[in-house]
Design a protein around this motif. Structure first.
Motif, PDB file in Angstrom:
ATOM      1  N   PHE B 199       8.846   6.163 -12.968  1.00 54.48           N
ATOM      2  CA  PHE B 199       7.993   5.821 -11.673  1.00 54.48           C
ATOM      3  C   PHE B 199       6.759   5.826 -11.912  1.00 54.48           C
ATOM      4  CE2 PHE B 199       6.244   9.375  -9.893  1.00 54.48           C
ATOM      5  CZ  PHE B 199       6.953  10.681 -10.509  1.00 54.48           C
ATOM      6  N   SER B 200       6.071   4.961 -11.230  1.00 56.55           N
ATOM      7  CA  SER B 200       4.579   4.844 -10.940  1.00 56.55           C
ATOM      8  C   SER B 200       4.343   4.849  -9.567  1.00 56.55           C
ATOM      9  CB  SER B 200       4.135   3.828 -11.943  1.00 56.55           C
ATOM     10  OG  SER B 200       4.317   2.464 -11.063  1.00 56.55           O
ATOM     11  N   MET B 201       3.236   5.427  -9.017  1.00 54.45           N
ATOM     12  CA  MET B 201       2.643   5.416  -7.673  1.00 54.45           C
ATOM     13  C   MET B 201       1.314   5.327  -7.801  1.00 54.45           C
ATOM     14  SD  MET B 201       5.215   8.263  -5.736  1.00 54.45           S
ATOM     15  CE  MET B 201       4.468   9.757  -6.808  1.00 54.45           C
ATOM     16  N   ARG B 202       0.587   4.733  -6.680  1.00 51.52           N
ATOM     17  CA  ARG B 202      -0.800   4.898  -6.542  1.00 51.52           C
ATOM     18  C   ARG B 202      -1.192   5.288  -5.357  1.00 51.52           C
ATOM     19  NH1 ARG B 202      -2.743  -1.130  -8.257  1.00 51.52           N
ATOM     20  NH2 ARG B 202      -2.358  -1.508  -6.250  1.00 51.52           N
ATOM     21  N   PHE B 203      -2.230   6.129  -5.028  1.00 52.12           N
ATOM     22  CA  PHE B 203      -2.550   6.557  -3.675  1.00 52.12           C
ATOM     23  C   PHE B 203      -4.158   6.266  -3.741  1.00 52.12           C
ATOM     24  CE2 PHE B 203       1.109   9.141  -2.614  1.00 52.12           C
ATOM     25  CZ  PHE B 203       1.660   9.447  -3.790  1.00 52.12           C
ATOM     26  N   LEU B 204      -4.533   5.754  -2.597  1.00 60.05           N
ATOM     27  CA  LEU B 204      -6.024   5.658  -2.311  1.00 60.05           C
ATOM     28  C   LEU B 204      -6.717   6.771  -2.409  1.00 60.05           C
ATOM     29  CD1 LEU B 204      -5.919   2.832   0.192  1.00 60.05           C
ATOM     30  CD2 LEU B 204      -6.179   2.547  -2.179  1.00 60.05           C
ATOM     31  N   ILE B 205      -7.926   7.041  -2.820  1.00 62.88           N
ATOM     32  CA  ILE B 205      -8.749   8.004  -2.678  1.00 62.88           C
ATOM     33  C   ILE B 205     -10.047   7.200  -1.764  1.00 62.88           C
ATOM     34  CG2 ILE B 205     -10.697   9.350  -3.860  1.00 62.88           C
ATOM     35  CD1 ILE B 205      -9.039   9.076  -6.598  1.00 62.88           C
ATOM     36  N   ARG B 206     -10.202   8.199  -0.663  1.00 56.35           N
ATOM     37  CA  ARG B 206     -11.059   7.850   0.364  1.00 56.35           C
ATOM     38  C   ARG B 206     -12.465   8.658   0.343  1.00 56.35           C
ATOM     39  NH1 ARG B 206      -8.582   3.985   3.775  1.00 56.35           N
ATOM     40  NH2 ARG B 206      -6.203   3.808   3.661  1.00 56.35           N
ATOM     41  N   SER B 207     -13.508   7.876   0.620  1.00 57.91           N
ATOM     42  CA  SER B 207     -14.649   8.819   1.372  1.00 57.91           C
ATOM     43  C   SER B 207     -14.692   8.290   2.814  1.00 57.91           C
ATOM     44  CB  SER B 207     -15.952   8.342   0.467  1.00 57.91           C
ATOM     45  OG  SER B 207     -17.041   9.099   1.014  1.00 57.91           O
ATOM     46  N   GLY B 208     -14.348   9.442   3.624  1.00 61.80           N
ATOM     47  CA  GLY B 208     -14.165   8.903   5.001  1.00 61.80           C
ATOM     48  C   GLY B 208     -13.137   8.032   5.037  1.00 61.80           C
ATOM     49  N   ASP B 209     -13.524   6.814   5.840  1.00 62.09           N
ATOM     50  CA  ASP B 209     -12.513   5.866   5.987  1.00 62.09           C
ATOM     51  C   ASP B 209     -12.571   4.821   5.033  1.00 62.09           C
ATOM     52  OD1 ASP B 209     -12.816   5.653   9.610  1.00 62.09           O
ATOM     53  OD2 ASP B 209     -11.496   6.568   8.346  1.00 62.09           O
ATOM     54  N   PRO B 211     -12.142   3.190   1.174  1.00 64.30           N
ATOM     55  CA  PRO B 211     -11.454   3.592  -0.032  1.00 64.30           C
ATOM     56  C   PRO B 211     -12.381   3.466  -1.236  1.00 64.30           C
ATOM     57  CG  PRO B 211     -10.916   1.290   0.661  1.00 64.30           C
ATOM     58  CD  PRO B 211     -11.788   1.897   1.724  1.00 64.30           C
ATOM     59  N   ILE B 212     -12.475   4.161  -2.136  1.00 66.77           N
ATOM     60  CA  ILE B 212     -13.521   4.303  -3.088  1.00 66.77           C
ATOM     61  C   ILE B 212     -12.759   4.398  -4.712  1.00 66.77           C
ATOM     62  CG2 ILE B 212     -15.350   5.288  -1.716  1.00 66.77           C
ATOM     63  CD1 ILE B 212     -14.638   7.966  -3.511  1.00 66.77           C
ATOM     64  N   GLY B 213     -11.258   4.657  -4.514  1.00 68.02           N
ATOM     65  CA  GLY B 213     -10.857   4.900  -5.817  1.00 68.02           C
ATOM     66  C   GLY B 213      -9.314   4.994  -5.818  1.00 68.02           C
ATOM     67  N   ARG B 214      -8.567   5.091  -6.693  1.00 69.99           N
ATOM     68  CA  ARG B 214      -7.028   5.289  -6.748  1.00 69.99           C
ATOM     69  C   ARG B 214      -6.637   6.489  -7.682  1.00 69.99           C
ATOM     70  NH1 ARG B 214      -7.083  -0.110  -6.409  1.00 69.99           N
ATOM     71  NH2 ARG B 214      -5.914  -0.850  -4.467  1.00 69.99           N
ATOM     72  N   LEU B 215      -5.501   7.340  -7.180  1.00 69.91           N
ATOM     73  CA  LEU B 215      -4.801   8.137  -7.978  1.00 69.91           C
ATOM     74  C   LEU B 215      -3.666   7.348  -8.425  1.00 69.91           C
ATOM     75  CD1 LEU B 215      -4.441  10.817  -9.331  1.00 69.91           C
ATOM     76  CD2 LEU B 215      -3.289  11.445  -7.073  1.00 69.91           C
ATOM     77  N   HIS B 216      -3.667   7.124  -9.726  1.00 70.36           N
ATOM     78  CA  HIS B 216      -2.455   6.617 -10.411  1.00 70.36           C
ATOM     79  C   HIS B 216      -1.477   7.766 -11.002  1.00 70.36           C
ATOM     80  CE1 HIS B 216      -4.194   2.338 -10.540  1.00 70.36           C
ATOM     81  NE2 HIS B 216      -5.397   3.291 -10.538  1.00 70.36           N
ATOM     82  N   ILE B 217      -0.389   7.532 -10.642  1.00 70.15           N
ATOM     83  CA  ILE B 217       0.762   8.577 -11.117  1.00 70.15           C
ATOM     84  C   ILE B 217       1.826   7.881 -11.783  1.00 70.15           C
ATOM     85  CG2 ILE B 217       2.278  10.536 -10.535  1.00 70.15           C
ATOM     86  CD1 ILE B 217       0.566  11.072  -7.980  1.00 70.15           C
ATOM     87  N   THR B 218       2.054   8.250 -13.171  1.00 62.65           N
ATOM     88  CA  THR B 218       3.093   7.720 -13.777  1.00 62.65           C
ATOM     89  C   THR B 218       4.014   8.840 -14.494  1.00 62.65           C
ATOM     90  OG1 THR B 218       2.266   7.463 -15.784  1.00 62.65           O
ATOM     91  CG2 THR B 218       1.820   5.640 -14.364  1.00 62.65           C
ATOM     92  N   ALA B 219       5.276   8.882 -14.225  1.00 60.69           N
ATOM     93  CA  ALA B 219       6.116   9.627 -14.993  1.00 60.69           C
ATOM     94  C   ALA B 219       6.987   8.806 -16.000  1.00 60.69           C
ATOM     95  CB  ALA B 219       6.862  10.679 -14.247  1.00 60.69           C
TER      96      ALA B 219
END
Lengths: 168, 280
Positions: B199-209, B211-219
């Motif tokens: 699987f792969s997932m992506r999560f937003l990384i925020r500074s306040g409201d 979005p400044i980046g993403r966390l990508h997770i793959t297994a």
């Protein structure tokens, strides 16, 4: 999904034998996603109609030499082209009309549309530096020099109108 | 040196086998091939071996628009681009545990766990080393008049090998024993138990409201040299700093690391936490 910038190496001894060239023409080759070459001919994926025109124009842009406009125009920055393509892929829909891609003398580029009563100009100055101007003669909307960084939600409405509005 | 934040989960024996810190910056247009050897000299005492690689394409985290769009990959072929160079601390297979990667628009450090090469360093000394080396590079670039390092993306990656602890343990067809969100009920279809999954997932990384980046997770499935089948869990945090200045990067590395470590604890099971010796 492997992140596009995968720099992690689990086996550092698997050395890519491809050698780099310091010479030659500056060419751009777009590699289509392998999913589009999947065995299923009836995949739900749709090839956007703007893709080939954008590819062709990007190729022309990165071939521009120094002083391409005879007034000291700089070649278009590779990173800027990549960023612009990434942005367009994110915001355009499959049936959005293709943009005209116009080089800027400082090394940036502009994607623009002038159709269906809409004037949309997306200037990509550099990665994370985008300036948008949008005028819609039908709705009266006029937005000038809207600065964007990496969030292109602002472009949703202009692109929606460009895509869905019938040709008059 | 910064101390590890007290509120971060911590493990006695985490399954991490490689850590990556990197920055992407505006291309150094005046960089020439001759500079690469000089840059190697900056690090040669610690990295006596060098290997050329094809350069990596730029990558940017962007937001808004269609999440499911397929990216057009842009590759420069036969272009007068300088290579990516690896500076490695060993040229013997399975001995090198540190690597510097440099190209016209990228500077990356990789650390990996190798048997008999000492303890795997924690994040804080890794970050301190990276920042120090980046400043060293920046100084060289400035003195030589090559340009300025203007960072436009930062990246933190942790690669984990989740290894079965018993001979008959099959993690690849039992992801529910590894991942807390993976519902491992009895098969509800006639297909039976799955053989492998990824699987792969992506999560937003925020500074306040914002979005400044993403966390990508793959297994995905993997295999060790001895043939054991494992789960390879890659967690990459990437984003744009508020300013292109190097001194601004450190807090974004910390943010990325925090997202990874907290995310890692959240998505893995208590069973795995017990196995890895969760301390807090």
């Amino acid at each position: 999904m492997t992140p596009a910038t995968a720099t992690s190496v689990l086996d550092w001894q698997k050395i890519d034998s491809r050698s780099s060239s310091f010479f030659g023409l500056r060419e751009v080759a777009f590699i289509r996603d392998t999913l589009l070459r999947a065995t299923s001919a009836y995949s739900a994926l749709v090839t956007p109609k703007w893709r080939e025109p954008v590819e062709r124009q990007c190729l022309d842009l990165v071939r521009l030499p120094e002083n391409w406009d005879l007034h000291g125009g700089r070649p278009i920055d590779r990173d800027t082209v990549v960023f612009a393509v990434d942005m367009l892929t994110r915001v355009l829909r499959p049936s959005t009309p293709p943009p005209y891609l116009v080089p800027a003398s400082y090394g940036g580029l502009q994607a623009e549309w002038h159709e269906k009563g809409i004037d949309l100009e997306i200037e990509v100055v550099a990665p994370n530096r985008v300036c948008v101007s949008y005028e819609d003669s039908q709705t009266g909307v006029s937005k000038r020099e809207v600065n964007l960084v990496n969030d292109f939600s602002f472009l949703y409405e202009p692109v929606k109108q460009l895509t869905e509005r019938p040709v008059s | 040196m910064n101390q590890r934040p007290d509120d971060l989960p911590d493990f006695e024996n985490p399954p991490v086998i490689e850590t990556v810190l990197g920055v992407q910056f505006a291309p150094l247009e005046k960089l020439q091939a001759t500079h690469l050897g000089q840059i190697w000299e900056l690090f040669k005492s610690e990295f006596p071996f060098s290997v050329d690689q094809p350069p990596l394409e730029p990558a940017f985290e962007t937001f808004g628009g269609v999440r499911g769009s397929k990216r057009m990959r842009l590759e420069l072929v036969g272009a007068p681009l300088l290579p990516r160079v690896w500076f490695v601390n060993s040229n013997k297979e399975n001995e090198g545990n540190k690597l510097i990667q440099f190209q016209q628009d990228r500077f990356v450090h990789n650390w990996r766990k190798v048997p008999d090469r000492g303890d795997y360093p924690r994040y804080e000394p890794i970050k301190e080393k990276f920042i120090g080396d980046l400043h060293k590079l920046e100084e060289f670039i400035r003195v030589k008049g090559i340009g300025l390092i203007e960072v436009n993306q930062w990246e933190v990656s942790y690669i984990n090998h989740i290894i079965p602890s018993e001979e008959d343990e099959d993690l690849l067809s039992d992801l529910g024993s590894v991942f807390s969100f993976w519902m491992e009920e009895e098969p509800v279809t006639g297909l039976g138990k799955y053989d492998t999954a990824r699987f792969s997932m992506r999560f937003l990384i925020r500074s306040g409201d914002e979005p400044i980046g993403r966390l990508h997770i793959t297994a995905e499935p993997g295999q060790l040299h001895d043939g054991r089948e494992i789960v390879v869990l890659t967690m990459m945090a990437r984003g744009q700093p508020h300013t292109p200045v190097i001194d601004d990067i450190e807090k974004f590395f910390d943010l990325g690391r925090r997202e990874i470590v907290k995310g890692f604890a959240d998505i893995t099971t208590q069973k795995m936490h017990d196995r890895w010796g969760r301390k807090k």
